[in-house]
Design a protein around this motif. Structure first.
Motif, PDB file in Angstrom:
ATOM      1  N   THR A  74      28.486  16.133 -10.119  1.00 52.62           N
ATOM      2  CA  THR A  74      29.206  14.888 -10.410  1.00 52.62           C
ATOM      3  C   THR A  74      30.438  14.763  -9.517  1.00 52.62           C
ATOM      4  O   THR A  74      30.877  15.749  -8.893  1.00 52.62           O
ATOM      5  CB  THR A  74      29.654  14.840 -11.879  1.00 52.62           C
ATOM      6  OG1 THR A  74      30.621  15.880 -12.106  1.00 52.62           O
ATOM      7  CG2 THR A  74      28.464  15.038 -12.826  1.00 52.62           C
ATOM      8  N   GLU A  80      27.366  10.958 -11.813  1.00 55.00           N
ATOM      9  CA  GLU A  80      26.375  11.831 -11.183  1.00 55.00           C
ATOM     10  C   GLU A  80      26.167  11.433  -9.730  1.00 55.00           C
ATOM     11  O   GLU A  80      26.087  10.241  -9.401  1.00 55.00           O
ATOM     12  CB  GLU A  80      25.061  11.763 -11.954  1.00 55.00           C
ATOM     13  CG  GLU A  80      25.174  12.313 -13.373  1.00 55.00           C
ATOM     14  CD  GLU A  80      23.881  12.177 -14.155  1.00 55.00           C
ATOM     15  OE1 GLU A  80      23.051  11.330 -13.767  1.00 55.00           O
ATOM     16  OE2 GLU A  80      23.705  12.913 -15.146  1.00 55.00           O
ATOM     17  N   GLY A 456      21.494  12.990  -9.854  1.00 52.35           N
ATOM     18  CA  GLY A 456      22.597  13.904 -10.136  1.00 52.35           C
ATOM     19  C   GLY A 456      22.179  15.310 -10.500  1.00 52.35           C
ATOM     20  O   GLY A 456      23.039  16.165 -10.728  1.00 52.35           O
TER      21      GLY A 456
END
Length: 559
Positions: A74, A80, A456
């Motif tokens: 992140t 993300e 992500g």
């Protein structure tokens, strides 16, 4: 002495470190069972018996030796990051791969205070000592002292033994305690005063006034078990309380019978044997140290009667004396005529699966000088491959130790034979077994992965052990460490969009024992349990004479 049949072309040319990524797209469904406790193998045994033993072994290895890893990346705001590059690099194995060490040569370069010599009379020098230490550190994560933890020798050479233990502890290596008690008089495994109390005259060891005194033997042996275990505490991970009960019954006979020759004593179910293990367990539990049994001809082919007797000894300790046995040691010295097919290895181990103890291969070698000899080093190397791959695949096993990886430190000369170390000859030329060993341990079973996050997250599968994980995005990166064990692991990495790895996200909480590496990373499942392992990443480059999987001449070699 066996000659080295490795490719002579490997002896010349510059060497560079090489690691190949493994487990590229292997997607393990998860770890189906915990390692070590009575896990059945019948579901894959049929496949082994059908002929494709290696495929069956790899299936078990994927199930029991790998785990899932998920990395979430992140930015500083918690968003993300899609397309972030994730580099997963294994640092250490969770599994123990070890070798026997000569404590004095390792730490002082000598043997019994003088130069250590080869069978031809030449002396091993400082370069040999350095190479010996380097190969021990680079190729193994567990060691066991050849002699200096044996009772009689330990009392006479404790400082040298302690130095060797300190050397291993400094390198975060696991150490097996070999042994608490061993009934072999000629090996100087019993102090002279105890030999005299056994009623034995032993001039070579100073036992000149024998007088049978069972109570003295009990008192001295109980004190010794407590002394040696407590002396090292948790620096030693496991102790064999009584070694080779099957084959060295004299001390038990001297306690429970009329002397060392009293064959009426059932040494496998003797009261003193259970008493020794009770004492060992009591002291070991104070330091969270394992206890084990150990013997030979307990797995090798052609010794079913001895294997049945070994099980009887274990059954007595576990079921009659209520000993919480942690390890069952199989020495695994294989002569050419004692080898087992993979399905036979699995089959023989099944006999010992119901005792709640992990399996240790404690002294593996393929010694040449028996009635039936190996054809040569290549055949010996091939068998190491077959045995180690089968052994590693069995869910109850947790360690594999070689009994001497170099011809310079090997037990053959003590038996009147040429030395036959498993991996290296006298001049440090690798034997074929070296390639077989390193190909498995540092290539096939070593995880290095590079990929990108999708939504992500980056997910992969790796061999259990210690990892360094780095994520990079738009010129910034963050790094953390992780322990991959049963159940897998989930790691969160936070990258500062301005170009620097940031602190862990605000909602991350450092639990007791969690690692805090200040690299912009948090480990969601880290239990804080570091596993001592193989320090191979930085130090294999020092092995200038080695030819193996990780050492190649150019980048063109990689497949």
């Amino acid at each position: 002495m066996p000659t080295n049949e490795a490719d002579e072309s490997d002896a010349d040319g510059p060497l560079e470190i090489r690691r190949r990524p493994v487990l590229g797209s292997v997607g393990a469904a998860g770890v189906a069972s915990a390692l070590g406790l009575s896990v059945g193998t019948g579901n894959v045994l049929a496949a082994t018996q059908d002929g494709d033993w290696e495929a069956a072994a790899e299936e078990r290895i994927e199930e029991h030796r790998t785990a899932d890893l998920e990395v979430t990346v992140t930015d500083a705001d918690g968003a993300e990051l899609d397309g972030a590059e994730v580099n997963v690099e294994m640092q250490e194995h969770a599994y123990d791969f070890g070798t026997m060490i000569h404590a004095e040569f390792l730490t002082e370069g000598t043997e019994w205070g003088g130069p250590m010599t080869a069978p031809d009379g030449s002396e091993y020098g400082e370069d040999d000592q350095e190479q010996y230490a380097e190969t021990v550190e680079d190729l193994f994560n567990m060691v066991v002292l050849e002699n200096l933890h044996k009772w009689g020798q330990w009392e006479d050479n404790q400082e040298i033994a302690d130095n060797a233990v300190d050397w291993a502890v400094d390198r975060e290596m696991d150490i097996r305690g070999h042994v608490g008690l061993w009934g072999n008089i000629d090996a100087h495994a019993i102090p002279a005063d105890v030999v005299e109390a056994m009623g034995v005259e032993w001039e070579a060891g100073g036992a000149e006034n024998p007088e049978h005194d069972p109570e003295y033997i009990v008192e001295r042996s109980m004190d010794h078990i407590e002394d040696i275990i407590s002396h090292y505490g948790d620096d030693i991970t496991e102790w064999e309380i009584k070694n080779e009960v099957l084959h060295e019954p004299e001390m038990i006979r001297a306690v429970e019978g009329d002397g060392v020759d009293d064959e009426s004593v059932d040494h496998l179910e003797a009261e003193i044997l259970g008493d020794w293990y009770e004492k060992g367990q009591e002291v070991a539990d104070e330091y969270d140290v394992d206890i084990a049994v150990n013997d030979y001809n307990t797995l090798e082919g052609g010794y079913q009667d001895e294997q049945d007797e070994y099980e009887r000894q274990i059954d007595y300790l576990v079921n009659e004396r209520d000993i919480d046995l942690d390890g069952i040691g199989f020495q695994t010295h294989f002569a050419a005529g004692e080898t087992l097919e993979p399905d036979e290895i699995i089959d023989n181990l099944e006999q010992f699966e119901d005792y709640g103890a992990g399996f240790r291969a404690t002294e593996f070698d393929t010694f040449q000088e028996w009635d039936e000899e190996w054809e040569g080093p290549e055949e010996q190397g091939e068998y190491l491959h077959t045995f180690l791959k089968t052994w590693f695949s069995h869910p109850n096993t947790d360690s594999f130790l070689i009994w001497g990886h170099w011809d310079g430190v090997h037990w053959g000369p003590d038996m009147g034979f040429d030395p036959d170390g498993v991996l290296f000859d006298h001049d440090w030329n690798p034997k074929p077994a070296y390639d077989y060993y390193t190909d498995l341990v540092f290539d096939d079973w070593w995880t290095e992965e590079v990929g990108e996050t999708d939504g992500g997250t980056y997910a992969t599968t790796g061999f259990k052990g210690e990892y360094e994980i780095t994520a990079s995005y738009d010129g910034a990166e963050a790094t953390t460490t992780a322990t991959l064990s049963d159940g897998g692991d989930t790691v969160e990495l936070e990258i500062d969009a301005d170009g620097d790895g940031s602190e862990p996200a605000d909602d991350s909480v450092d639990e007791p024992g969690d690692s805090d590496d200040d690299t912009g990373a948090s480990d969601a499942d880290d239990d804080g349990d570091g596993i001592p392992g193989l320090g191979v990443v930085s130090s294999l480059a020092a092995l200038s004479g080695l030819a193996g999987y990780a050492l190649s001449r150019s980048a063109d070699d990689e497949s």
